[in-house]
Write an enzyme that holds these catalytic residues in place. Structure first.
Site, PDB file in Angstrom:
ATOM      1  N   TRP A 190       0.821  -1.217   0.000  1.00  0.00           N
ATOM      2  CA  TRP A 190       0.000   0.000   0.000  1.00  0.00           C
ATOM      3  C   TRP A 190       0.848   1.256   0.000  1.00  0.00           C
ATOM      4  O   TRP A 190       0.387   2.319  -0.415  1.00  0.00           O
ATOM      5  CB  TRP A 190      -0.935  -0.008   1.204  1.00  0.00           C
ATOM      6  CG  TRP A 190      -2.052  -0.986   1.079  1.00  0.00           C
ATOM      7  CD1 TRP A 190      -2.251  -2.123   1.801  1.00  0.00           C
ATOM      8  CD2 TRP A 190      -3.151  -0.924   0.149  1.00  0.00           C
ATOM      9  NE1 TRP A 190      -3.389  -2.784   1.381  1.00  0.00           N
ATOM     10  CE2 TRP A 190      -3.960  -2.062   0.370  1.00  0.00           C
ATOM     11  CE3 TRP A 190      -3.514  -0.028  -0.850  1.00  0.00           C
ATOM     12  CZ2 TRP A 190      -5.106  -2.311  -0.363  1.00  0.00           C
ATOM     13  CZ3 TRP A 190      -4.663  -0.289  -1.584  1.00  0.00           C
ATOM     14  CH2 TRP A 190      -5.440  -1.407  -1.337  1.00  0.00           C
TER      15      TRP A 190
ATOM     16  N   ASN B  79       3.596   1.623  -1.785  1.00  0.00           N
ATOM     17  CA  ASN B  79       4.404   1.742  -2.989  1.00  0.00           C
ATOM     18  C   ASN B  79       3.638   1.603  -4.294  1.00  0.00           C
ATOM     19  O   ASN B  79       4.201   1.890  -5.352  1.00  0.00           O
ATOM     20  CB  ASN B  79       5.526   0.683  -2.972  1.00  0.00           C
ATOM     21  CG  ASN B  79       6.565   0.957  -1.924  1.00  0.00           C
ATOM     22  OD1 ASN B  79       7.506   1.705  -2.130  1.00  0.00           O
ATOM     23  ND2 ASN B  79       6.405   0.344  -0.763  1.00  0.00           N
ATOM     24  N   TRP B  80       2.392   1.191  -4.272  1.00  0.00           N
ATOM     25  CA  TRP B  80       1.713   0.997  -5.551  1.00  0.00           C
ATOM     26  C   TRP B  80       1.051   2.295  -6.049  1.00  0.00           C
ATOM     27  O   TRP B  80       0.831   2.452  -7.248  1.00  0.00           O
ATOM     28  CB  TRP B  80       0.683  -0.126  -5.447  1.00  0.00           C
ATOM     29  CG  TRP B  80      -0.697   0.307  -5.071  1.00  0.00           C
ATOM     30  CD1 TRP B  80      -1.161   0.550  -3.826  1.00  0.00           C
ATOM     31  CD2 TRP B  80      -1.785   0.553  -5.967  1.00  0.00           C
ATOM     32  NE1 TRP B  80      -2.473   0.936  -3.876  1.00  0.00           N
ATOM     33  CE2 TRP B  80      -2.889   0.933  -5.179  1.00  0.00           C
ATOM     34  CE3 TRP B  80      -1.958   0.480  -7.343  1.00  0.00           C
ATOM     35  CZ2 TRP B  80      -4.121   1.251  -5.741  1.00  0.00           C
ATOM     36  CZ3 TRP B  80      -3.187   0.798  -7.893  1.00  0.00           C
ATOM     37  CH2 TRP B  80      -4.251   1.176  -7.085  1.00  0.00           C
TER      38      TRP B  80
ATOM     39  N   ILE C  62       1.941   6.101  -5.352  1.00  0.00           N
ATOM     40  CA  ILE C  62       2.795   7.072  -4.670  1.00  0.00           C
ATOM     41  C   ILE C  62       2.114   8.425  -4.472  1.00  0.00           C
ATOM     42  O   ILE C  62       2.267   9.036  -3.406  1.00  0.00           O
ATOM     43  CB  ILE C  62       4.131   7.218  -5.414  1.00  0.00           C
ATOM     44  CG1 ILE C  62       4.917   5.908  -5.334  1.00  0.00           C
ATOM     45  CG2 ILE C  62       4.963   8.349  -4.828  1.00  0.00           C
ATOM     46  CD1 ILE C  62       5.232   5.460  -3.931  1.00  0.00           C
ATOM     47  N   PRO C  63       1.350   8.979  -5.439  1.00  0.00           N
ATOM     48  CA  PRO C  63       0.688  10.268  -5.163  1.00  0.00           C
ATOM     49  C   PRO C  63      -0.223  10.231  -3.942  1.00  0.00           C
ATOM     50  O   PRO C  63      -0.200  11.151  -3.114  1.00  0.00           O
ATOM     51  CB  PRO C  63      -0.103  10.528  -6.457  1.00  0.00           C
ATOM     52  CG  PRO C  63       0.670   9.823  -7.516  1.00  0.00           C
ATOM     53  CD  PRO C  63       1.190   8.585  -6.863  1.00  0.00           C
ATOM     54  N   VAL C  64      -1.029   9.165  -3.793  1.00  0.00           N
ATOM     55  CA  VAL C  64      -1.900   9.064  -2.621  1.00  0.00           C
ATOM     56  C   VAL C  64      -1.083   8.826  -1.360  1.00  0.00           C
ATOM     57  O   VAL C  64      -1.378   9.392  -0.294  1.00  0.00           O
ATOM     58  CB  VAL C  64      -2.934   7.941  -2.832  1.00  0.00           C
ATOM     59  CG1 VAL C  64      -3.711   7.674  -1.549  1.00  0.00           C
ATOM     60  CG2 VAL C  64      -3.892   8.308  -3.951  1.00  0.00           C
TER      61      VAL C  64
ATOM     62  N   TYR D  17      -0.935  11.536   8.109  1.00  0.00           N
ATOM     63  CA  TYR D  17      -0.198  10.688   9.053  1.00  0.00           C
ATOM     64  C   TYR D  17       0.734  11.508   9.939  1.00  0.00           C
ATOM     65  O   TYR D  17       0.676  11.410  11.178  1.00  0.00           O
ATOM     66  CB  TYR D  17       0.578   9.632   8.270  1.00  0.00           C
ATOM     67  CG  TYR D  17       1.363   8.667   9.127  1.00  0.00           C
ATOM     68  CD1 TYR D  17       0.729   7.642   9.827  1.00  0.00           C
ATOM     69  CD2 TYR D  17       2.747   8.777   9.241  1.00  0.00           C
ATOM     70  CE1 TYR D  17       1.449   6.759  10.616  1.00  0.00           C
ATOM     71  CE2 TYR D  17       3.468   7.899  10.023  1.00  0.00           C
ATOM     72  CZ  TYR D  17       2.816   6.891  10.708  1.00  0.00           C
ATOM     73  OH  TYR D  17       3.534   6.021  11.486  1.00  0.00           O
TER      74      TYR D  17
ATOM     75  N   HIS E  77     -12.868   4.482  -0.731  1.00  0.00           N
ATOM     76  CA  HIS E  77     -13.157   3.315  -1.564  1.00  0.00           C
ATOM     77  C   HIS E  77     -14.662   3.025  -1.584  1.00  0.00           C
ATOM     78  O   HIS E  77     -15.234   2.748  -2.647  1.00  0.00           O
ATOM     79  CB  HIS E  77     -12.392   2.089  -1.055  1.00  0.00           C
ATOM     80  CG  HIS E  77     -10.978   2.014  -1.545  1.00  0.00           C
ATOM     81  ND1 HIS E  77      -9.968   2.762  -1.010  1.00  0.00           N
ATOM     82  CD2 HIS E  77     -10.414   1.276  -2.541  1.00  0.00           C
ATOM     83  CE1 HIS E  77      -8.831   2.491  -1.634  1.00  0.00           C
ATOM     84  NE2 HIS E  77      -9.071   1.588  -2.572  1.00  0.00           N
TER      85      HIS E  77
END
Length: 467
Positions: free
Chosen positions: A386, A388-389, A391-393, A402, A427
């Site tokens: 989560w 690394n797939w 990156i913008p988010v 965070y 989601h």
């Protein structure tokens, strides 16, 4: 007789001394002594004995060499053993790729023989529009410019000091809340909006929500920094600086010079969710690179539509009856049949969106930061995937959600849970509203990532081999 008896012991003692010295010289030569030590020996017999000893050593060495050449065994581990140093498994990977291609080719041929050719490009238009003369989704996207103008106007008033920070915060809360609620109400109340059109519209508004939130935070940080500098400097910030400093700052935008319509819309269209006053820019637009990405976008979009119509739609239609009858065995079989096309379509979508489309927009805008993804395919944990797939988010969550929670005293576990909760909300927002069905499947699926991430990190994470 007496003379011989007298000289006999002397002669025997000399011979013993000669043999002893010869043996000692042989030992010295075996231990690496120099050849000059042979001069200490006396007599032809000692030299002959030394020569024979050296010849025996040479013969034994040649025999050992011949034995080594004939030997075919040595101390070693099997290649697949964990104690082996062998690490090249590329052939196995190629073998798996061949098996994957063959198995999917069989499934594709079986699909063609059973259903025929189902690909219909014209049918794709009906996914976005019910009435060709009514474009509600496009109208909703155009209306989103109102919220952009409100954010820019608010920031300009805050920079001039016309409104206080509290009033500006209240305006932002109202503006961001309406960004999420307005399209949701329109999609739910307007039946002419298709599920695909509704999902596209809500996706645009969600991206705009995240961008304007980042725009608000960064400009607020700039105001705080400006106030700190104003208090620390003895002269005003508006005083002219040295020529070298002014020439250096010409290529950089400083607050409040960034509060322009051009700067705002550059950020709105840029492939990032995190606002900066000065983005890294490439030197020029590479036409070859731009055309390649455009060709990939067109080709992969057609491939996605074709695979969905030809492969997934028939399986989904055949799954309706088992779902109505609650036949769990047949439901499981249908889900397993959906797994292969679902993964393939997801991978094609990932490449088309995160590589082709975002690089196309970045090249068009000369946006320099092209890190839209990292090596998520090497993930050993759910958390690494989560992170690394997308990156913008990930950058937005880290920068605006965070880390602020950590600075306010929240623990790491609570902060991570809050990030997953926000992700689960969006989601569900993007799935349930366009489909007009609220089952909380997407929300629960995302929240289930928390215990799954703990379980994988605890028990299934890859461990380094011990040699």
């Amino acid at each position: 007789m007496t003379d011989k008896d007298e000289f006999g012991p002397i002669t025997r003692n000399r011979r013993r001394a000669t043999i002893t010295s010869a043996k000692s010289e042989t030992v010295k030569l075996r231990n690496g002594a120099t050849a000059a030590a042979t001069d200490l020996t006396s007599g032809p017999k000692a030299r002959e004995s030394l020569t024979k000893t050296l010849q025996l050593n040479e013969d034994s060495k040649q025999k050992c060499d011949r034995y080594d050449k004939m030997s075919c065994h040595k101390l070693q581990e099997s290649m697949l053993s964990s104690a082996s140093s062998f690490r090249n498994y590329r052939g196995v990977l190629n073998w798996c790729v061949v098996m994957l291609v063959l198995s999917n080719a069989r499934l594709f041929l079986e699909n063609l023989l059973r259903y025929g050719i189902l690909v219909d490009p014209i049918q794709v238009v009906s996914l976005f529009l019910k009435d060709p003369y009514s474009w509600p989704a496009a109208c909703l996207v155009i209306v989103s410019n109102v919220f952009i103008f409100v954010a820019l106007y608010t920031e300009r008033k805050l920079a001039m000091g016309s409104i206080s920070e509290k009033v500006g915060l209240l305006i932002y809360i109202f503006n961001l809340t309406v960004i999420l609620c307005f399209p949701m109400v329109v999609v739910l109340k307007l039946p002419s909006i298709t599920p695909v059109g509704g999902a596209f519209t809500l996706g645009v508004y969600t991206i705009l929500f995240l961008k304007l939130y980042s725009y608000k935070d960064v400009n607020r940080w700039c105001r705080v920094r400006t106030q700190v500098k104003a208090r620390s400097l003895s002269r005003s910030l508006s005083c002219p600086s040295s020529p070298s400093a002014s020439s250096c700052m010409q290529s950089h935008v400083s607050y409040p010079g960034n509060l322009s319509l051009r700067d705002m819309y550059y950020f709105v269209f840029a492939p990032t969710l995190c606002y900066e006053l000065n983005f890294p820019r490439s030197e020029s637009i590479r036409m070859g690179f731009l055309l390649r990405r455009l060709f990939e976008m067109l080709l992969l979009t057609q491939l996605l539509v074709g695979l969905t119509q030809q492969w997934m739609v028939p399986i989904i239609r055949s799954s309706m009856k088992p779902l109505q009858e609650m036949d769990y065995s047949r439901m499981t079989e249908r889900l397993l049949r959906l797994a292969v096309p679902n993964h393939l379509i997801w991978l094609i979508f990932f490449y088309c969106f995160f590589h082709s489309s975002m690089n196309f927009v970045a090249e068009l805008l000369r946006f320099g930061d092209r890190e839209f993804y990292r090596d998520w395919w090497n993930s050993e944990t759910i958390t690494y995937f989560w992170q690394n797939w997308n990156i913008p988010v990930h950058k937005w969550c880290l920068r605006h959600f965070y880390k602020p929670l950590l600075r306010r005293g929240a623990g790491k576990l609570l902060s991570q849970s809050a990030v997953f909760f926000a992700s689960a909300f969006f989601h569900e927002y993007l799935v349930s509203v366009p489909l007009r069905m609220f089952r909380l499947w997407a929300f629960m699926g995302m929240m289930a990532q928390l215990p799954l991430a703990w379980f994988v990190a605890k028990f299934l994470r890859g461990r380094p081999d011990h040699h």
